[in-house]
Motif scaffolding. Structure first.
Motif, PDB file in Angstrom:
ATOM      1  N   TYR A 174     -74.408  26.049   3.586  1.00 52.33           N
ATOM      2  CA  TYR A 174     -75.148  25.224   2.631  1.00 52.33           C
ATOM      3  C   TYR A 174     -74.186  24.466   1.711  1.00 52.33           C
ATOM      4  N   CYS A 175     -73.158  25.156   1.247  1.00 52.53           N
ATOM      5  CA  CYS A 175     -72.161  24.487   0.400  1.00 52.53           C
ATOM      6  C   CYS A 175     -71.500  23.335   1.148  1.00 52.53           C
ATOM      7  N   ARG A 178     -73.807  20.454   1.372  1.00 55.07           N
ATOM      8  CA  ARG A 178     -73.855  19.686   0.126  1.00 55.07           C
ATOM      9  C   ARG A 178     -72.609  18.807   0.002  1.00 55.07           C
ATOM     10  N   ILE A 179     -71.478  19.380   0.350  1.00 51.25           N
ATOM     11  CA  ILE A 179     -70.216  18.637   0.189  1.00 51.25           C
ATOM     12  C   ILE A 179     -70.221  17.350   1.008  1.00 51.25           C
ATOM     13  N   ARG A 181     -72.607  15.536   1.961  1.00 54.94           N
ATOM     14  CA  ARG A 181     -73.552  14.511   1.514  1.00 54.94           C
ATOM     15  C   ARG A 181     -73.304  14.090   0.067  1.00 54.94           C
ATOM     16  N   SER A 182     -72.271  14.612  -0.534  1.00 54.51           N
ATOM     17  CA  SER A 182     -71.981  14.302  -1.932  1.00 54.51           C
ATOM     18  C   SER A 182     -71.165  13.013  -2.023  1.00 54.51           C
ATOM     19  N   PHE A 184     -68.191  12.824  -3.011  1.00 51.47           N
ATOM     20  CA  PHE A 184     -66.907  13.205  -2.425  1.00 51.47           C
ATOM     21  C   PHE A 184     -66.956  13.085  -0.903  1.00 51.47           C
ATOM     22  N   LEU A 187     -66.855   9.565   0.354  1.00 51.45           N
ATOM     23  CA  LEU A 187     -65.508   9.002   0.330  1.00 51.45           C
ATOM     24  C   LEU A 187     -64.650   9.560   1.465  1.00 51.45           C
ATOM     25  N   ARG A 207     -54.739  12.508  -2.819  1.00 51.39           N
ATOM     26  CA  ARG A 207     -55.416  13.540  -3.592  1.00 51.39           C
ATOM     27  C   ARG A 207     -56.766  13.866  -2.954  1.00 51.39           C
ATOM     28  N   LEU A 208     -57.445  12.847  -2.471  1.00 54.80           N
ATOM     29  CA  LEU A 208     -58.728  13.063  -1.810  1.00 54.80           C
ATOM     30  C   LEU A 208     -58.545  13.940  -0.569  1.00 54.80           C
ATOM     31  N   THR A 211     -57.584  17.524  -1.409  1.00 58.65           N
ATOM     32  CA  THR A 211     -58.749  18.309  -1.821  1.00 58.65           C
ATOM     33  C   THR A 211     -59.551  18.747  -0.598  1.00 58.65           C
ATOM     34  N   ILE A 215     -60.283  22.603   0.560  1.00 51.04           N
ATOM     35  CA  ILE A 215     -61.641  23.126   0.738  1.00 51.04           C
ATOM     36  C   ILE A 215     -61.820  23.658   2.163  1.00 51.04           C
TER      37      ILE A 215
ATOM     38  N   GLN B 113     -65.634  10.629  -7.725  1.00 52.99           N
ATOM     39  CA  GLN B 113     -65.029  10.954  -6.424  1.00 52.99           C
ATOM     40  C   GLN B 113     -64.877  12.448  -6.188  1.00 52.99           C
ATOM     41  N   TRP B 116     -68.825  17.047  -5.706  1.00 54.99           N
ATOM     42  CA  TRP B 116     -69.136  17.478  -4.340  1.00 54.99           C
ATOM     43  C   TRP B 116     -70.444  18.231  -4.266  1.00 54.99           C
ATOM     44  N   HIS B 118     -73.822  16.719  -5.782  1.00 55.79           N
ATOM     45  CA  HIS B 118     -75.045  15.918  -5.786  1.00 55.79           C
ATOM     46  C   HIS B 118     -75.186  15.109  -4.510  1.00 55.79           C
TER      47      HIS B 118
END
Ligand SMILES: Nc1ncnc2c1ncn2[C@@H]1O[C@H](COP(=O)(O)OP(=O)(O)OP(=O)(O)O)[C@@H](O)[C@H]1O
Ligand SMILES: [Mg+2]
Lengths: 344, 253
Positions: A174-175, A178-179, A181-182, A184, A187, A207-208, A211, A215, B113, B116, B118
């Motif tokens: 689930y997390c 969410r990630i 579709r966020s 983040f 991007l 940096r993107l 991250t 994760i 950015q 993570w 919404h």
């Protein structure tokens, strides 16, 4: 309409997942637990591959870190409920450090660097006998209880451990859902499509990616931390580069461009492995009954699994990049269309 | 009305192994103007853009935005400082829809950015803002289309929408009408003028089509072999004998 069908299907799916232990033998529960954990491993890999466009060839390193840290702590009598998060944090730290350097490179160089880091982790795990147990690994990792003070929650036995993994898997998936579709996640997909462009909309690309890498390592570590008590061992195999290939193959099999693709891939992969490995002797017996077939070959009863895996992957790679999920989507779309036509 | 200076380029030099692609270039841009950079192939226009936007580092010289030194800043920081750019070869996010293309830029703009959690699809204010930008460029009907299947002209519009979503104060467009039909070119000229009026942004545009240049630009910078050959108001350049000789020789005005 589609949304409603999807939510009904997922509720039914969840109910089935929770009821399975009532129907299945312990052996099948082992297989199911394996699917959940390897599925999570593949999902974490695909955050980098399918969504960010980075092919990590050393993802086993973070899985193994999670497994080893968790196994080590359980061996020194740290409660399970602390050992698993510690494994996750361990994986996160290792992924953050190695990722920091890996994301400096692109494409094949990125893949090669992650592979090299993965081999380094393997070597450490293999050589540092005092802590990791060398080639045997850390054995007899068998926690019996979650270890919450004042509360008895048994996790030994196949059904108990399956439920534990199911709950963790659902939360983790689930997390990740969410990630992706966020903002983040959007991007990440943009960086997959055109990394150079991303910089010129004001994003720090490294940096993107860093991250995302961290994760992905974290969730791989979670899968690993649950894997070690499940297998009762953390061994160097889990850090080997061939193990890094497993989520790659699962993802390609299931489809990288869809969230559920790696899960489907993991399921099909492990089911096929099981079916083929437990039935191949019949195949060899049948072959041996052919007079022209050299008996010496049939007697050896070679493992056919990898052969079939290859056979299955080749058409998917050559002709149908979307993976199995694309077939499923197509079928659903056809079904929907027929429904609509009938509705008219 | 004393025009405020938004961009100040001073003695900018860029050497590539052996050639000086940008040679001691200095100029300023006033806020709210449209300036064209013209010059033959290889004159150094794109290199100049790369220097201003931070894609490459200058050999020497400086770039100031609103009085602040931006030379040597990372490109994403220069975007945040207020410079947006398009690329000579249209650069978008091909596999994503037009809406997602613009939304990505807007996410960056609002600093989300590292959000993570919404769901972007159900973020109404964000999507309304995206639709506004799409409408401003006139491509709202393409919002849900994957950009890779759009025509070249439409893709160029998506790129402009991406640039706008970054809310820049200065926009660098590198041959915005390259490869476009006459009709598309005309629309692009109108769009740029419309955007300039609507947003008050400063525009720097490179262009080979002289009709477009004289139609749009108040000021013109003429480059040749890395150097500035001439610059000034559009009508001065049009009648400047040096420029006519060197570059506009074949164009009737
Ligand atoms: N990365 C590079 N390495 C070496 N030389 C380069 C590089 N980029 C550009 N150049 C050279 O610098 C000079 C200026 O190129 P630039 O692309 O800036 O020209 P331009 O004015 O944009 O031309 P065009 O109208 O064709 O787009 C050319 O001679 C080009 O070959
Ligand atoms: Mg150019």
């Amino acid at each position: 309409m589609r949304n409603r069908i999807e939510s009904i299907a997922s509720i039914i799916g969840l109910a089935i997942l929770f009821l399975l232990p009532l129907l299945f033998s312990p052996f099948n529960l082992v297989l199911l637990t394996e699917i959940l954990l390897m599925g999570l491993f593949a999902l974490s890999f695909n955050l980098l591959f399918g969504y960010t466009g980075l092919l990590s060839f050393g993802h086993a390193a973070y899985f193994a870190t999670g497994a080893y840290v968790c196994a080590y702590l359980i061996k020194i009598s740290i409660p399970f409920i602390l050992a698993v998060p510690a494994g996750v944090i361990g994986a996160l730290v290792v992924a953050a450090v190695l990722g920091y350097f890996s994301v400096r490179l692109d494409e094949i160089y990125f893949a090669m660097l992650t592979l090299a880091f993965g081999m380094m982790v393997f070597t450490i795990v293999f050589q540092w006998r005092e802590v990791t147990g060398g080639s045997d690994g850390i054995t007899a990792v068998s926690p019996t209880d979650l270890g919450i003070p004042g509360l008895v929650v048994k996790i030994d036995g196949f059904a108990n451990y399956y439920y534990l993994c199911l709950v963790v898997f659902l939360v983790a998936a689930y997390c990740l859902w969410r990630i992706v579709r966020s903002p983040f996640g959007e991007l990440l997909q943009a960086s997959r499509e055109n990394a150079d462009r991303l910089i010129f909309i004001g994003i720090d690309l490294r940096r993107l990616r860093w991250t995302a890498f961290t994760i992905a390592g974290l969730f791989a570590g979670l899968a690993g931390a649950l894997w070690a008590p499940f297998q009762r061992v953390a061994n160097p195999e889990m850090a080997h580069w061939t193990f890094s290939a497993v989520p790659v193959l699962m993802t390609i099999l299931g489809g990288a461009r869809s969230f559920a693709g790696p899960l489907i891939g993991a399921t099909v992969f492990l089911l096929l492995e099981h079916v083929i490995q437990s039935n191949q002797r019949y195949f060899w017996q049948w072959l041996a009954s052919w007079p022209i077939f050299p008996p010496s070959l049939a007697e050896r009863q070679l493992d056919l699994w990898n052969f079939f895996l290859g056979l299955l992957l080749i058409p998917l790679i050559i002709g149908f990049r979307g993976g199995l999920i694309a077939y499923i989507d197509k079928t659903i779309a056809m079904f929907n269309k027929q429904l609509k036509e009938r509705g008219k | 009305m004393a025009a405020e200076i938004i961009l100040q380029v001073t003695n900018l030099v860029k050497d590539f192994s052996g050639i000086r692609a940008v040679n001691n270039v200095s100029f300023t841009l006033s806020t709210g103007t449209i300036t064209a950079v013209i010059g033959p192939n290889g004159a150094g226009k794109t290199t100049l853009y790369q220097l201003i936007s931070g894609q490459i580092l200058p050999t020497s010289g400086s770039v100031k935005l609103k009085g602040k030194e931006i030379t040597g800043l990372a490109p994403h920081k220069i975007v945040k400082a207020g410079i947006g750019r398009s690329f000579q070869i249209t650069s978008v996010f091909p596999g994503l829809t037009a809406r997602q293309n613009v939304r990505a830029a807007l996410i960056s703009r609002i600093g989300a950015q590292f959000d993570w959690w919404h769901c972007v699809e159900s973020d109404r204010p964000l999507n309304i803002a995206v639709d506004k930008i799409l409408a401003l460029v006139g491509i709202q009907h393409l919002a849900s289309t994957a950009v890779q299947i759009l025509s070249h002209g439409d893709r160029a519009l998506v790129e402009i929408a991406i640039v706008l979503a970054c809310k820049p104060r200065l926009i660098l467009l590198d041959e915005p009408t390259a490869g476009m039909s006459r009709e598309e070119t005309g629309n692009m000229v109108q769009l740029i003028r419309h955007l300039q009026q609507k947003t008050g942004c400063t525009f720097l545009i490179t262009e080979h089509d002289m009709e477009v240049v004289f139609n749009l630009a108040e000021n013109i910078i003429v480059m040749c072999q890395g150097k500035i050959l001439a610059m000034g108001r559009s009508d001065e350049i049009r009648t400047n004998p040096d420029v006519r000789h060197a570059y506009l020789g074949t164009i009737s005005t």
